[in-house]
Design an enzyme around this catalytic site. Structure first.
Site, short mmCIF file in Angstrom:
data_model
loop_
_atom_site.label_atom_id
_atom_site.label_comp_id
_atom_site.label_asym_id
_atom_site.label_seq_id
_atom_site.Cartn_x
_atom_site.Cartn_y
_atom_site.Cartn_z
N GLU A 1 32.52 -52.97 -84.01
CA GLU A 1 31.89 -53.82 -85.04
C GLU A 1 31.09 -53.06 -86.10
O GLU A 1 31.11 -53.42 -87.28
CB GLU A 1 31.00 -54.89 -84.39
CG GLU A 1 31.78 -55.97 -83.63
CD GLU A 1 32.28 -55.52 -82.27
OE1 GLU A 1 31.79 -54.49 -81.76
OE2 GLU A 1 33.19 -56.17 -81.71
N ASP B 1 30.36 -65.48 -82.86
CA ASP B 1 30.78 -64.52 -83.90
C ASP B 1 32.04 -64.85 -84.71
O ASP B 1 31.98 -65.21 -85.88
CB ASP B 1 30.88 -63.10 -83.30
CG ASP B 1 31.69 -63.01 -82.01
OD1 ASP B 1 32.30 -64.01 -81.61
OD2 ASP B 1 31.72 -61.92 -81.40
N THR C 1 40.42 -60.86 -85.94
CA THR C 1 39.19 -60.34 -85.34
C THR C 1 39.45 -59.13 -84.45
O THR C 1 38.51 -58.45 -84.03
CB THR C 1 38.44 -61.45 -84.58
OG1 THR C 1 37.12 -61.00 -84.32
CG2 THR C 1 39.14 -61.82 -83.28
N GLU D 1 24.66 -52.12 -76.53
CA GLU D 1 25.28 -53.45 -76.54
C GLU D 1 24.39 -54.47 -77.24
O GLU D 1 24.89 -55.37 -77.91
CB GLU D 1 25.58 -53.88 -75.10
CG GLU D 1 26.25 -55.22 -74.95
CD GLU D 1 27.66 -55.28 -75.56
OE1 GLU D 1 28.18 -54.24 -76.01
OE2 GLU D 1 28.23 -56.39 -75.58
N GLU E 1 41.50 -64.30 -75.84
CA GLU E 1 41.85 -62.87 -75.79
C GLU E 1 43.34 -62.65 -75.99
O GLU E 1 43.76 -61.73 -76.68
CB GLU E 1 41.41 -62.25 -74.45
CG GLU E 1 39.91 -62.22 -74.23
CD GLU E 1 39.18 -61.20 -75.11
OE1 GLU E 1 39.83 -60.44 -75.84
OE2 GLU E 1 37.93 -61.19 -75.08
C1 DMJ Z 1 37.29 -57.44 -79.84
O1 DMJ Z 1 38.13 -57.90 -78.85
C2 DMJ Z 1 37.26 -58.38 -81.00
O2 DMJ Z 1 36.73 -57.72 -82.07
C3 DMJ Z 1 36.47 -59.59 -80.75
O3 DMJ Z 1 36.35 -60.46 -81.83
C4 DMJ Z 1 35.07 -59.26 -80.31
N1 DMJ Z 1 34.91 -57.92 -79.97
C5 DMJ Z 1 35.91 -57.20 -79.27
C6 DMJ Z 1 35.53 -55.75 -79.38
O4 DMJ Z 1 34.19 -55.54 -79.34
#
Ligand code: DMJ
Length: 746
Positions: free
Chosen positions: A642, A508, A728, A617, A375
């Site tokens: 997403e 993912d 991401t 979700e 994170e």
């Molecule tokens: C974000 O922190 C990033 O996109 C991560 O890869 C997964 N999803 C959360 C938001 O949904």
């Protein structure tokens, strides 16, 4: 003594086995390891390092106590004369074992002893050469069993104890997330705020049968893995094992030394103004207005954060106060860093400056608390890098590299696969307590590559790139079940944990980063390209299915069984397939673009089939439903990006107007249901007619959701995809070209 002699002389061999253990049975005595050498009186033995004269006369034992044999080898303690048991064990005459194995054919017990031991008069004289072949063989067997047991204990015990606690106390994290449970990428802090970690359905509380089944499966898997590991180790010679351990220690020590000073001042750079950041107004008035509306939404989110939670991580828009997530330890200002590049590209110059000066004065990484490496990397390192590449402000480069250095101790594991959690002050790392067998998570350690390549680029220090390239090396050495990547990998053994595969939570962004590593390298990283296309081919074969209603979805794979569920997180994959289509083998390019479009349609359906017109979700394709959440704990929406992210890629790559239409539907739904006076809040149930707020304005709402919406209503020359990669968290990283770089490092 008398008893023993009588016993020996008078009884049948079987009964005399009992006599053999008479001393061990004597009350108040420890049995120190030596067996009575039958065939000679105890008095004789006193001079041979066996029992001495003060030893009380051995008592006869009841027959059938053969199991004492093992006890004699392991009983701790001292002889009464003060000799340590270990010494006594060492002095144990090997011949003492013989009576048990003497065959009647060879003179039976009496014969065996009389000839081999008693006949010799002294135990000292009975060396191994005196044994028969069968006896030697049996001895060999016993010793090898003992040595196997010792090795087994070394490699087995830690796992076994975990297994036992799982079975006996049902404390498996699948069933009861530990009090300090912190969610991973798929189950972020927000996911667990109701104590319902998103990813643990298999051990759903209230379903003890499923939980038990789950536990047993895990035990079996762990057990097999431990056996495999023990076998591999046993195949090595002891010197090899010792050498491996030494090498490992040395490697860790070297890593630690190197990481202490990986960065002595930043190299000078020529900052080349970035391409594609001029913010032209769209020609179409309706689109212009829509875009302006999204800027207004950003202002509402930002101003309320500023007003009620400035400097804290996130905003609670209902309570109007700060929200702190354990994912960032004591690091502060997640919303500020996450929002930087969105402020920049939306032209919110003053806000960008405010954010910058807060960072200059307050952003501090010397925190004595555990953070999530993943994170912090995607939001903080990514946010700072992006702000640097857009603005050229040195402070962002400096802070990004400073933070990167702080994350390096996470890689101090035997395999170099990083820990999920790290105390940035002490440099001590560990994994999520709920992760299979102490594993690291694929989507976490697999989502560092882009940022770390840029850290090396901007610092001139290769260490960051080395760390992530090593992750890839470890992955490439491993065999993949059906070509798939399990979500769990143990950083100590470098082996897979449970065979769960997901393109949603826990998996993912690993796939996303393979594709983007290839694109970001200006398509030179062919290894990443191959890994990506191999992986999605396996995903298509084993995970992608079509519902009877014609919706394409990506299921989850659990040890070969499919769970027909798709997470909101998985919806990013539509954009990924479309983005990668261009590089696919020719026959497949169109196919991947269509696959992206189909996933986009499915995810749109998941929104459309709710009351709030915002997606749950997770949604299912079983039990007679399609694209609908059936479990209460899967009905929430936490401002995730997403689905809109996929619309953005599909819009850019196809210009099909439906993607702008769907994006606008999402804007209206956000305004109708998530907007409150104090900002934007997530919803607890998107199927319910009244809003029930979760009272969190996630930092990724500003970093991702609003940024992607803004781009959908902008022209394509704002941040062109041929020039920029989105990490991401939607932070911008330029493609690293060989010829012309955004930043020329001197
Ligand atoms: C974000 O922190 C990033 O996109 C991560 O890869 C997964 N999803 C959360 C938001 O949904």
């Amino acid at each position: 003594m008398e008893n023993l002699t009588n016993c020996y002389e008078a009884l049948q061999p079987a009964v005399c086995h009992a006599c053999l253990f008479a001393k061990g049975a004597a009350p108040g005595r420890r049995f120190g390891g030596e067996l009575f050498p039958l065939g000679r009186p105890a008095a004789q033995r006193s001079g041979s390092g066996g029992l001495d004269a003060q030893d009380p006369a051995p008592q006869p034992l009841t027959p059938g106590s053969g199991e004492v044999w093992l006890l004699t080898r392991s009983a701790p303690g001292h002889w009464t004369d003060g000799r340590p048991a270990a010494a006594a064990t060492a002095a144990m005459p090997v011949g003492g074992l013989l009576p048990l194995f003497s065959s009647p054919a060879g003179g039976g017990l009496g014969g065996g002893l009389g000839g081999g031991l008693g006949g010799g008069g002294s135990r000292k004289g009975s060396g191994p050469s005196a044994f028969r072949l069968t006896e030697k063989f049996v001895l060999l067997l016993v010793f090898s069993a003992f040595i196997t047991l010792c090795f087994g204990a070394i490699f087995f015990l830690p796992d076994s104890s975990k297994l036992l606690s799982g079975v006996l106390f049902h404390s498996s994290p699948a069933l009861q997330p530990a009090a300090d449970h912190k969610p991973g990428p798929g189950a972020r802090a927000e996911d667990s705020k109701e104590g319902l970690p998103r990813l643990r359905e298999e051990g759903a509380p209230g379903n003890p049968a499923a939980a038990l089944e789950d536990n047993l499966a895990r035990i079996r898997e762990n057990h097999e893995r431990a056996l495999r590991e023990a076998k591999e180790t046993l195949q090595k010679l002891p010197e090899e094992i010792q050498r491996d351990i030494l090498l490992e220690k040395e490697k860790v020590a070297q890593d630690q030394l190197r990481d202490k000073d990986p960065f002595r001042g930043l190299p000078e750079v020529d900052f080349v103004p970035p391409i594609g950041v001029e913010n032209r107004e769209p020609a179409d008035e309706a689109i212009r207005e829509k875009r302006a509306k999204i800027v207004e939404m950003m202002k509402h989110a930002w101003n309320n954060y500023k007003r009620y939670a400035w400097g804290l991580n996130e905003l609670k828009p209902i309570s109007k106060e700060g929200h702190s997530s354990s994912l960032f330890g004591n690091i502060k200002g997640a919303t500020i860093v996450d929002a930087l590049d969105t402020l920049f590209i939306m032209g919110m110059k003053n806000e960008f400056q405010e954010a910058k000066s807060w960072i200059e004065k307050n952003l501090d990484f010397n925190v004595n608390a555990e953070i999530s490496v993943f994170e912090v990397n995607i939001r903080f390192v990514g946010g700072l890098l992006s702000a640097y590449y857009l603005s050229g402000e040195e402070i962002f480069r400096k802070k990004a590299v400073e933070l990167g250095v702080k994350l390096l101790p996470a890689f101090h594991t035997p395999s170099g696969i990083p820990w999920a959690l790290l105390n940035m002050k002490s440099g001590i790392g560990r994994n999520w307590p709920w992760a299979s067998g102490g594993s690291s998570i694929l989507a976490e350690f697999g989502t560092l590559h882009l940022e770390f390549m840029h850290l090396s680029h901007l610092s001139g220090n290769p260490i960051f790139a080395e760390k992530v390239m090593n992750i890839r090396r470890v992955l490439n050495k491993l065999e993949k079940p059906e070509g798939l990547y399990p979500n769990y990998l143990n950083p100590s053994s470098g082996q897979w944990g449970q065979h769960h595969v997901s393109v949603g939570g826990l998996g993912d962004s690993f796939y996303e980063y393979l594709l983007k590593a290839w694109l970001m390298s200006d398509k030179r990283d062919l290894e990443a390209k191959k890994m990506y296309f191999d992986a999605i081919q396996a995903i298509e074969t084993h995970l992608i299915r079509k519902s009877s209603g014609g919706l394409t979805y990506i299921a989850e794979w659990k040890g070969g069984l499919l769970e027909h569920k798709m997470g909101h997180l998985t919806c990013f994959a539509g954009g990924m397939f479309a983005l990668g289509a261009d590089g696919a083998p020719e026959a497949l390019a169109q196919h991947y673009l269509e696959l992206g479009a189909e996933i986009a349609r499915t995810c749109h359906e998941s929104y459309n089939r709710t009351f709030m017109k915002l997606g749950p979700e997770a949604f299912r394709f079983d039990g007679g439903v399609e694209a609908i959440a059936t479990r209460q704990n899967e009905k929430y929406y936490i401002l995730r990006p997403e689905v809109i992210e996929t619309y953005m890629y599909m819009w850019r790559l196809t210009h099909d107007p439906k993607y702008r239409k769907w994006a606008w539907e999402a804007v209206e739904a956000l305004e109708n249901h998530c907007r409150v006076k104090g900002g934007y809040s997530g919803l607890r149930d998107v199927y319910f007619i009244y809003e029930t707020y979760d009272d969190v304005q996630q930092s990724f709402f500003l970093a991702e959701t609003l940024k992607y919406l803004y781009l959908i209503f902008s022209d394509d020359d704002l941040l062109p995809l041929e020039h920029w990669i989105f990490n991401t968290e939607a932070h911008l990283l330029p493609i690293l070209r060989e010829d012309k770089k955004e930043v020329e490092v001197k």
